[in-house]
Design an enzyme around this catalytic site. Structure first.
Site, short mmCIF file in Angstrom:
data_model
loop_
_atom_site.label_atom_id
_atom_site.label_comp_id
_atom_site.label_asym_id
_atom_site.label_seq_id
_atom_site.Cartn_x
_atom_site.Cartn_y
_atom_site.Cartn_z
N CYS A 1 0.76 -1.45 0.06
CA CYS A 1 0.06 0.48 -0.28
C CYS A 1 0.86 1.33 0.23
O CYS A 1 1.21 1.72 1.49
CB CYS A 1 -0.84 -0.05 1.10
SG CYS A 1 -1.86 -1.92 1.98
N ALA A 2 1.47 1.27 -1.11
CA ALA A 2 2.97 2.18 -1.59
C ALA A 2 2.78 3.82 -1.31
O ALA A 2 3.58 4.85 -0.93
CB ALA A 2 3.76 1.90 -2.08
N ALA A 3 0.98 4.63 -1.83
CA ALA A 3 1.25 6.17 -1.97
C ALA A 3 1.28 6.56 -1.06
O ALA A 3 0.34 5.81 0.23
CB ALA A 3 -0.33 5.66 -3.10
N PRO A 4 1.02 7.62 -0.31
CA PRO A 4 1.66 8.80 -1.13
C PRO A 4 3.58 8.52 -1.85
O PRO A 4 3.77 9.16 -2.66
CB PRO A 4 2.23 9.81 -1.11
CG PRO A 4 1.84 9.77 0.93
CD PRO A 4 1.64 8.15 1.55
N SER B 1 6.45 7.68 0.08
CA SER B 1 7.35 8.44 0.86
C SER B 1 8.43 7.37 1.34
O SER B 1 9.65 6.80 1.76
CB SER B 1 7.66 9.38 2.98
OG SER B 1 6.21 8.88 3.43
N LYS B 2 7.21 6.52 1.83
CA LYS B 2 8.68 4.97 2.79
C LYS B 2 9.10 4.13 1.28
O LYS B 2 10.68 3.63 1.19
CB LYS B 2 7.52 3.96 2.99
CG LYS B 2 7.00 4.32 4.72
CD LYS B 2 6.06 3.74 5.34
CE LYS B 2 5.01 4.90 6.46
NZ LYS B 2 4.57 5.43 5.82
N ASP C 1 -0.11 0.51 -5.07
CA ASP C 1 -1.44 0.68 -5.12
C ASP C 1 -2.96 0.89 -5.31
O ASP C 1 -3.08 0.60 -6.67
CB ASP C 1 -1.53 2.53 -4.46
CG ASP C 1 -1.99 3.45 -3.62
OD1 ASP C 1 -1.76 3.23 -2.13
OD2 ASP C 1 -3.75 3.38 -3.63
N ASP D 1 1.94 -1.90 4.83
CA ASP D 1 1.75 -0.72 5.65
C ASP D 1 0.63 0.12 5.39
O ASP D 1 -0.24 0.52 4.68
CB ASP D 1 2.29 0.85 5.31
CG ASP D 1 2.22 1.97 5.93
OD1 ASP D 1 2.01 1.69 7.44
OD2 ASP D 1 1.75 3.60 5.50
N CYS E 1 -0.30 3.66 11.06
CA CYS E 1 -0.78 4.97 12.06
C CYS E 1 -2.27 5.57 13.26
O CYS E 1 -2.79 6.29 13.19
CB CYS E 1 -0.59 6.25 10.94
SG CYS E 1 -1.53 6.73 9.96
#
Length: 720
Positions: free
Chosen positions: A183-186, A188-189, A214, A267, A320
């Site tokens: 789940c890569a967007a946006p 930064s990771k 994503d 994530d 988060c």
């Protein structure tokens, strides 16, 4: 009564002079409307009641915890680690921009000089007591803010929340690892993962790669923008539902084998109550219902990730959110389901300096109206759709202890002035139980059987399958012949057009968003390549098979490059995945190029990848030459050093490489190499360097940039 008549009547009823005594703006301000929006009150009684009951905060720290949540989140940024000039940026920050912030006050608040995050390696991540709002709007901080924005655009700095940097660090990535970001967007990771792959800048093509996925088609393009800043040939962006992301294949010695990843970042989407400091809407919208609704999806995504993880590999699950329903409950359920195939890794010593709380072993479930349940057996039938058994900790004390849930990390906002976060690191010891229970297929090698049956997803034509259903249904019922035929059909379809990875047909996969252009690899005998190889004297080791275009017809305008491993993935999975973007631009067709020996000029975006193979048309320049080339649009030969001119005078017109090598004997000068694309004209040079990258190089050389005259193409500096 009509609208006009009603308006006249209200006008007559209004006391005389009422508008004069209190203006509209004053009235709105008095009612709490500023900027057209009511001010959000940072209070939520249900939130406080819930987390007090769960005891996620140590005794005596509750007021500090709530106080930190009500404060704005401080600005944090990270220096891109794999760039060769990371040390130069750090030197520039410490000796110039940070010194200017000393003894500065903004809105009565003393500005603290940014400090390095104690747990991030090599002082590459920093935080300040300034909120992002103050940083954007204060005139005194304009120069520092411009620096951050410009360096972010050129990919040298990433403005990223501190806790968001933790999951990639705990993955312990090596350059040879195959990585999936589910789940890569946006992005930064994802950017951090790419940096880790390129830890050794002398290797243009690491063996590993990152596949960034994503579910949201629009957010995938945000992901592409983030990845492009880092100019890597080892990143692919795909668009799938993470809970049913297909198992990919790779060609290994002529056989197709299932692709299992060495590292997976999971994530997952979450309720986000750890982000209250920057997303203040969460204060009024928070309810336990969000977590109850997301738990199932989070567990499905984590399960799919565990299926695709290689044995001995590492998967990081993060949210988060502070809620155990989204955190420990998902991990506990996944560990139970894995029957020993997965275990929680002890990472307590991996980030010295980071403060965290151990994971919970006991928690309760609360409905949105405040009703508590400590055990699944006590949940009434009418609640069974909202509350599921996987949301509760195991009843058996021995089982619970064996899970080692205390190895999870929960980061609380007040401990190090950050957001709230949860991280768990899982290691895979063996195949998942439902993957082990596979009948042998007659006439197939073990490797091919692993390919066809590596996941329960294949048994249902791409639909999500609960592992328990797969276990209860014998494989023979799924239809061996059907499974084999499906795999063979996919193989045949993939070989229909050699070297072309087109968009997957809509009949086999639901596609959303834009229809992507195909990825067409340049054939070995393509007449396009020999003139390029001759003009730039490309080394014989240059991997020309990795060059691709995005068109099957007409002139090829741009050539992109991917690593050997990503080429393998592209060619063997065109029917399985929707690729949004991959490859780095290395060559562009020049409008006037047909007149010269080569129709293609070098592209700055991919010059660091291509440069190690170029043996001709290289001009070595000095620091003063670089300043001239970057501040003037078309400087004549005579404006550069005699050494640079002597190298270029006998070259034919066309694209060139301008290379600066640092002089170790002159430590006061720029100490990192610079490679730029340029053009050798009839009597002048020109650089093809984007504006932000141009400004970056000038800053690194100590030139203060004041602005740019667009008409004249001249960048103004303090020296001017």
């Amino acid at each position: 009564m009509g609208r006009r008549a009603r308006g006249r009547r209200l006008q007559q009823q209004r006391p005389e002079g009422s508008e004069g005594s209190e203006g509209r703006g004053e009235r709105r301000a008095r009612e709490g409307w500023e900027g057209g929006y009511p001010e959000i009150v940072k209070e939520n009684k249900l939130f406080e009641h819930y987390y007090r009951e769960l005891k996620i905060v140590p005794e005596g720290e509750w007021d500090q915890f709530m106080g930190a949540l009500r404060e704005p989140l401080p600005a944090t940024f990270r220096i891109t680690g794999y760039k060769s000039h990371a040390k130069e940026i750090l030197h520039c920050l410490k000796n110039k921009y940070f010194k200017e912030l000393e003894n500065l006050e903004v809105d009565g608040q003393k500005v603290e000089v940014p400090q390095p995050l104690s747990w991030y390696p090599e002082e590459l991540a920093w935080h300040t007591n300034l909120s992002r709002k103050i940083l954007r709007k204060s005139p005194q901080l304009e120069k520092f803010h411009q620096f951050l924005v410009s360096e972010t655009e050129s990919g040298n700095i990433s403005r990223q929340e501190a806790v968001s940097m933790i999951p990639p660090l705990l993955l312990s990535v090596q350059p040879h690892h195959k990585i999936l970001d589910m789940c890569a967007a946006p992005g930064s990771k994802t950017a951090q993962l790419i940096e880790m792959l390129h830890a050794d800048m002398n290797i243009p093509f690491p063996e590993g790669f990152v596949i960034a996925n994503d579910v949201d088609n629009k957010r995938c393009y945000l992901l592409v923008h983030q990845a492009k800043r880092l100019s890597s040939p080892c990143i692919m962006v795909v668009n799938h539902d993470a809970s049913t992301i297909p198992q990919l294949q790779m060609d290994v010695g002529g056989r197709k084998e299932a692709l299992f990843y060495d590292r997976i970042l999971c994530d997952v989407p979450c309720s986000g109550d750890g982000t209250m400091r920057k997303n203040i809407d969460v204060w009024k919208k928070w309810t336990t219902l969000n977590s109850l609704q997301l738990h199932g999806l989070q567990l499905r995504i984590a399960t799919r990730g565990a299926e695709q993880l290689a044995e001995g590999g590492r998967m990081v699950y993060s949210t988060c959110s502070l809620n155990p329903i989204e955190d420990e409950a998902v991990i506990a359920s996944l560990l139970e389901k894995s029957e020993g195939a997965l275990e929680l890794a002890d990472v307590s010593a991996e980030l010295p300096g980071l403060k965290w709380m151990p994971g919970l072993s006991h928690w309760k479930v609360m409905t949105k109206d405040g009703q508590w349940f400590a055990d699944w057996d006590k949940v009434p039938h009418n609640r069974n759709t909202q509350i599921r058994p996987t949301m509760f900790p195991p009843n058996d004390p021995e089982k619970l202890q064996a899970l080692n849930l205390q190895r999870c990390l929960r980061i609380l906002p007040h401990h190090q002035n950050t957001g709230g976060f949860f991280v768990a690191v899982l290691v895979k010891n063996s195949s998942m139980p439902w993957n082990k229970r596979q009948r042998k297929l007659p006439g197939r090698s073990a490797d091919t059987r692993e390919t066809v049956l590596s996941s329960p997803t294949y048994l249902t034509s791409g639909k999500a399958t609960d592992p328990s259903q797969v276990e209860s249904k014998p494989l023979s019922e799924a239809g061996d012949a059907e499974v084999i035929q499906r795999a063979e059909d996919a193989e045949n379809d993939g070989n229909k057009r050699d070297g072309v990875c087109g968009p997957p047909p809509s009949k086999k996969m639901k596609l959303f968003g834009f229809k992507e252009d195909p990825f067409v690899f340049i054939p070995e005998d393509d007449p396009l390549f020999p003139p390029i190889q001759k003009f730039y004297a490309l080394d014989s080791s240059f991997p020309k098979m990795n060059l691709l275009t995005r068109t099957t017809e007409g002139k090829k305008r741009q050539l992109y490059m991917v690593s050997k491993e990503l080429r393998n993935v592209l060619l063997n999975n065109s029917e399985r995945m929707k690729v949004i973007n991959t490859g780095i631009k290395v060559l562009c067709r020049s409008n006037s190029g047909e007149e010269f020996a080569c129709a293609f000029r070098l592209a700055q975006e991919g010059i660091y990848t291509l440069y190690p193979f170029i043996k001709s048309r290289i001009v070595t320049v000095s620091v003063e030459d670089v300043k001239t080339l970057l501040t003037q649009e078309n400087p004549f030969f005579r404006k550069l050093s005699s050494e640079a001119y002597s190298q270029a005078k006998d070259m034919v017109k066309g694209s060139i490489v301008l290379k600066y090598e640092p002089d170790a004997e002159k430590p006061e000068t720029l100490q990192c190499p610079i490679v730029m694309c340029g053009w050798r004209g009839k009597a002048s040079f020109r650089t093809f360097v984007p504006k932000n990258e141009r400004l970056h190089y000038l800053r690194m050389m100590g030139v203060e940039v004041l602005g740019e005259k667009k008409k004249e193409g001249v960048i103004l500096t303090d020296e001017d």
